[in-house]
Scaffold this motif. Structure first.
Motif, PDB file in Angstrom:
ATOM      1  N   TRP A   1       0.979  -1.159  -0.012  1.00 39.75           N
ATOM      2  CA  TRP A   1      -0.023  -0.253   0.106  1.00 39.75           C
ATOM      3  C   TRP A   1       0.885   1.110  -0.294  1.00 39.75           C
ATOM      4  O   TRP A   1       0.435   2.042  -0.892  1.00 39.75           O
ATOM      5  N   ALA A   2       1.930   0.722   0.244  1.00 43.04           N
ATOM      6  CA  ALA A   2       2.979   2.917   0.900  1.00 43.04           C
ATOM      7  C   ALA A   2       3.593   2.641  -0.144  1.00 43.04           C
ATOM      8  O   ALA A   2       3.426   3.771  -0.877  1.00 43.04           O
ATOM      9  N   LEU A   3       3.970   1.470  -0.927  1.00 46.66           N
ATOM     10  CA  LEU A   3       5.107   1.778  -2.319  1.00 46.66           C
ATOM     11  C   LEU A   3       3.832   2.354  -3.395  1.00 46.66           C
ATOM     12  O   LEU A   3       4.052   3.379  -4.543  1.00 46.66           O
ATOM     13  N   LEU A   4       2.207   1.434  -3.454  1.00 41.73           N
ATOM     14  CA  LEU A   4       1.611   1.944  -4.292  1.00 41.73           C
ATOM     15  C   LEU A   4       1.118   3.227  -4.378  1.00 41.73           C
ATOM     16  O   LEU A   4       1.284   4.821  -5.036  1.00 41.73           O
ATOM     17  N   LEU A   5       0.926   4.387  -2.562  1.00 41.03           N
ATOM     18  CA  LEU A   5       0.698   5.378  -2.746  1.00 41.03           C
ATOM     19  C   LEU A   5       1.879   6.320  -3.349  1.00 41.03           C
ATOM     20  O   LEU A   5       1.556   7.265  -3.683  1.00 41.03           O
ATOM     21  N   ALA A   6       2.914   6.320  -2.907  1.00 37.16           N
ATOM     22  CA  ALA A   6       4.458   6.742  -3.570  1.00 37.16           C
ATOM     23  C   ALA A   6       4.223   7.037  -4.239  1.00 37.16           C
ATOM     24  O   ALA A   6       4.790   7.616  -5.667  1.00 37.16           O
ATOM     25  N   THR A   7       3.733   5.615  -5.503  1.00 37.40           N
ATOM     26  CA  THR A   7       4.383   5.445  -6.564  1.00 37.40           C
ATOM     27  C   THR A   7       2.857   6.005  -8.007  1.00 37.40           C
ATOM     28  O   THR A   7       3.758   6.328  -8.651  1.00 37.40           O
ATOM     29  N   TYR A   8       1.545   5.730  -7.359  1.00 36.07           N
ATOM     30  CA  TYR A   8       0.632   5.862  -8.147  1.00 36.07           C
ATOM     31  C   TYR A   8      -0.582   7.385  -7.581  1.00 36.07           C
ATOM     32  O   TYR A   8      -1.224   6.428  -6.725  1.00 36.07           O
ATOM     33  N   PRO A   9      -0.283   8.190  -8.501  1.00 41.65           N
ATOM     34  CA  PRO A   9      -1.275  10.014  -7.751  1.00 41.65           C
ATOM     35  C   PRO A   9      -2.514   8.807  -8.100  1.00 41.65           C
ATOM     36  O   PRO A   9      -3.856   9.100  -7.015  1.00 41.65           O
ATOM     37  N   PHE A  10      -3.269   8.191  -9.260  1.00 41.42           N
ATOM     38  CA  PHE A  10      -4.175   7.413  -9.217  1.00 41.42           C
ATOM     39  C   PHE A  10      -5.075   6.870  -7.526  1.00 41.42           C
ATOM     40  O   PHE A  10      -5.458   6.420  -7.550  1.00 41.42           O
ATOM     41  N   PHE A  11      -3.437   5.883  -7.341  1.00 39.66           N
ATOM     42  CA  PHE A  11      -3.973   4.608  -5.846  1.00 39.66           C
ATOM     43  C   PHE A  11      -4.238   5.948  -5.458  1.00 39.66           C
ATOM     44  O   PHE A  11      -5.140   5.937  -4.337  1.00 39.66           O
ATOM     45  N   ALA A  12      -3.316   6.526  -5.148  1.00 36.49           N
ATOM     46  CA  ALA A  12      -3.804   7.541  -3.361  1.00 36.49           C
ATOM     47  C   ALA A  12      -4.759   8.118  -3.530  1.00 36.49           C
ATOM     48  O   ALA A  12      -5.968   8.440  -2.738  1.00 36.49           O
ATOM     49  N   ASP A  13      -5.606   9.258  -5.004  1.00 37.96           N
ATOM     50  CA  ASP A  13      -6.609   9.739  -5.072  1.00 37.96           C
ATOM     51  C   ASP A  13      -8.100   8.353  -4.649  1.00 37.96           C
ATOM     52  O   ASP A  13      -9.166   8.828  -4.274  1.00 37.96           O
ATOM     53  N   VAL A  14      -7.854   7.497  -5.096  1.00 37.99           N
ATOM     54  CA  VAL A  14      -8.747   6.538  -5.127  1.00 37.99           C
ATOM     55  C   VAL A  14      -8.757   5.745  -3.281  1.00 37.99           C
ATOM     56  O   VAL A  14     -10.039   5.877  -3.075  1.00 37.99           O
ATOM     57  N   ALA A  15      -7.488   5.333  -3.561  1.00 38.57           N
ATOM     58  CA  ALA A  15      -7.890   5.410  -2.430  1.00 38.57           C
ATOM     59  C   ALA A  15      -8.387   6.359  -0.658  1.00 38.57           C
ATOM     60  O   ALA A  15      -9.139   6.589   0.179  1.00 38.57           O
ATOM     61  N   ALA A  16      -8.008   7.494  -0.756  1.00 40.56           N
ATOM     62  CA  ALA A  16      -8.439   8.626  -0.204  1.00 40.56           C
ATOM     63  C   ALA A  16     -10.081   9.525  -0.003  1.00 40.56           C
ATOM     64  O   ALA A  16     -10.593   8.908   0.290  1.00 40.56           O
ATOM     65  N   SER A  17     -10.795   9.047  -1.275  1.00 42.16           N
ATOM     66  CA  SER A  17     -11.772   8.711  -2.102  1.00 42.16           C
ATOM     67  C   SER A  17     -12.730   7.614  -0.825  1.00 42.16           C
ATOM     68  O   SER A  17     -13.985   8.240  -0.771  1.00 42.16           O
ATOM     69  N   ILE A  18     -11.955   6.568  -1.205  1.00 40.57           N
ATOM     70  CA  ILE A  18     -12.930   5.372  -0.803  1.00 40.57           C
ATOM     71  C   ILE A  18     -12.480   5.886   0.686  1.00 40.57           C
ATOM     72  O   ILE A  18     -13.690   5.872   1.434  1.00 40.57           O
ATOM     73  N   GLY A  19     -11.992   5.630   1.743  1.00 38.15           N
ATOM     74  CA  GLY A  19     -12.355   6.626   2.966  1.00 38.15           C
ATOM     75  C   GLY A  19     -12.279   7.677   3.432  1.00 38.15           C
ATOM     76  O   GLY A  19     -13.216   7.065   4.236  1.00 38.15           O
ATOM     77  N   ARG A  20     -12.540   8.430   2.807  1.00 38.16           N
ATOM     78  CA  ARG A  20     -14.140   9.650   2.826  1.00 38.16           C
ATOM     79  C   ARG A  20     -15.837   9.047   2.558  1.00 38.16           C
ATOM     80  O   ARG A  20     -16.308   9.421   3.756  1.00 38.16           O
ATOM     81  N   LEU A  21     -16.166   8.546   1.686  1.00 36.51           N
ATOM     82  CA  LEU A  21     -17.195   8.083   1.521  1.00 36.51           C
ATOM     83  C   LEU A  21     -17.199   6.970   2.851  1.00 36.51           C
ATOM     84  O   LEU A  21     -18.245   7.074   3.069  1.00 36.51           O
ATOM     85  N   LEU A  22     -16.695   5.996   3.118  1.00 38.90           N
ATOM     86  CA  LEU A  22     -16.578   4.916   4.241  1.00 38.90           C
ATOM     87  C   LEU A  22     -16.911   5.997   5.521  1.00 38.90           C
ATOM     88  O   LEU A  22     -18.265   5.889   6.350  1.00 38.90           O
ATOM     89  N   THR A  23     -15.818   6.790   5.754  1.00 44.10           N
ATOM     90  CA  THR A  23     -16.438   7.724   7.349  1.00 44.10           C
ATOM     91  C   THR A  23     -17.622   8.161   6.789  1.00 44.10           C
ATOM     92  O   THR A  23     -17.696   8.366   8.593  1.00 44.10           O
ATOM     93  N   LEU A  24     -18.094   8.889   5.527  1.00 50.21           N
ATOM     94  CA  LEU A  24     -19.130   9.740   5.934  1.00 50.21           C
ATOM     95  C   LEU A  24     -20.135   9.117   5.727  1.00 50.21           C
ATOM     96  O   LEU A  24     -21.744   9.074   6.791  1.00 50.21           O
TER      97      LEU A  24
END
Length: 254
Positions: free
Chosen positions: A98-121
């Motif tokens: 997960w850490a390496l994908l976050l650092a390597t792929y901006p798209f993965f980081a945006d997907v992860a952040a969007s999922i996290g926000r939706l799950l919180t909401l």
């Protein structure tokens, strides 16, 4: 709306493939031997073999960019992840990937952040909701919907998301993965690398949406002891964390 350039991560990636490439790197193998090994690993699972442009060729490219042909800014991160790999269980290995994908792929980081926000909401999410959010930054391109679907199916295979009762509805993992301090620092380092110099409130770290499958506990006292981070006081009572200047300089210099 700002449109990102290259999605990059548009393949379904199984966890055993990530474990496979990480194990080869941790064992000291180099790219000339790792790529053929990855094609053998994917044989029968992804079509096309080593033919340029095939699904298998593109999948090997994704795996290689995350763990083998990493960007200069992520090399130190990759090396630390490879060092930690032998002492991690299967759940913590996911955090390293997960850490390496976050650092390597901006798209993965945006997907992860969007999922996290939706799950919180709302406690769940749909593909349609997720895709709408990502269009705001990535534009209404034809490849976006398919890329989102493939990343989400990867997360389900990893156990980072679970299928809901209705088709296309996804729930958080049944149990967040508790990670060690070393692995937690690696996740934070990857996120700060992705944030490109921006600071992050120390109190935000455990709740950051990018970390939704994990339980990350990194109090300011521990972060102050790490040579990879700097803690600054902002306002009267807010501690913020950044990458240490020496770390940031080393990444820029490559």
């Amino acid at each position: 709306m700002t449109t990102r350039r290259n999605i990059g991560l548009d393949r379904r990636i199984d966890l055993q493939w990530l474990d496979g490439v990480a194990g080869l790197v941790a064992a000291g193998e180099q790219e000339p031997t790792i790529r053929p090994a990855l094609f053998r690993l994917l044989d029968g699972a992804v079509q096309g073999g080593s033919k340029r442009g095939s699904a298998c060729y593109k999948t090997v490219g994704v795996l290689s960019k995350a763990w083998v042909k990493v960007s200069p800014q992520a090399r130190a991160l990759r090396d630390r992840a490879a060092h930690l790999l032998p002492q991690c269980n299967s759940e913590e290995r996911l955090a390293l990937h997960w850490a390496l994908l976050l650092a390597t792929y901006p798209f993965f980081a945006d997907v992860a952040a969007s999922i996290g926000r939706l799950l919180t909401l709302q406690g769940n999410l749909t593909l349609a909701q997720l895709t709408r959010r990502l269009r705001e930054d990535w534009g209404d391109r034809s490849t976006l919907t398919r890329a989102v679907q493939r990343v989400v199916r990867s997360l389900v295979q990893w156990g980072a998301l679970t299928d809901g009762d209705r088709r296309g509805v996804y729930l958080p993992p049944r149990q967040p993965v508790s990670v060690s301090q070393e692995v937690g620092e690696l996740l934070l380092e990857a996120l700060l690398l992705r944030l490109a110099g921006e600071s992050l409130s120390v109190d935000q770290v455990p709740r950051h949406p990018c970390f939704f499958p994990f339980q990350v506990e990194l109090p300011a006292l521990l972060l102050r002891r790490s040579p990879r981070f700097e803690i600054h006081r902002q306002g009267l009572d807010v501690d913020v964390v950044t990458l240490a200047r020496s770390e940031a300089h080393a990444r820029r210099d490559g």
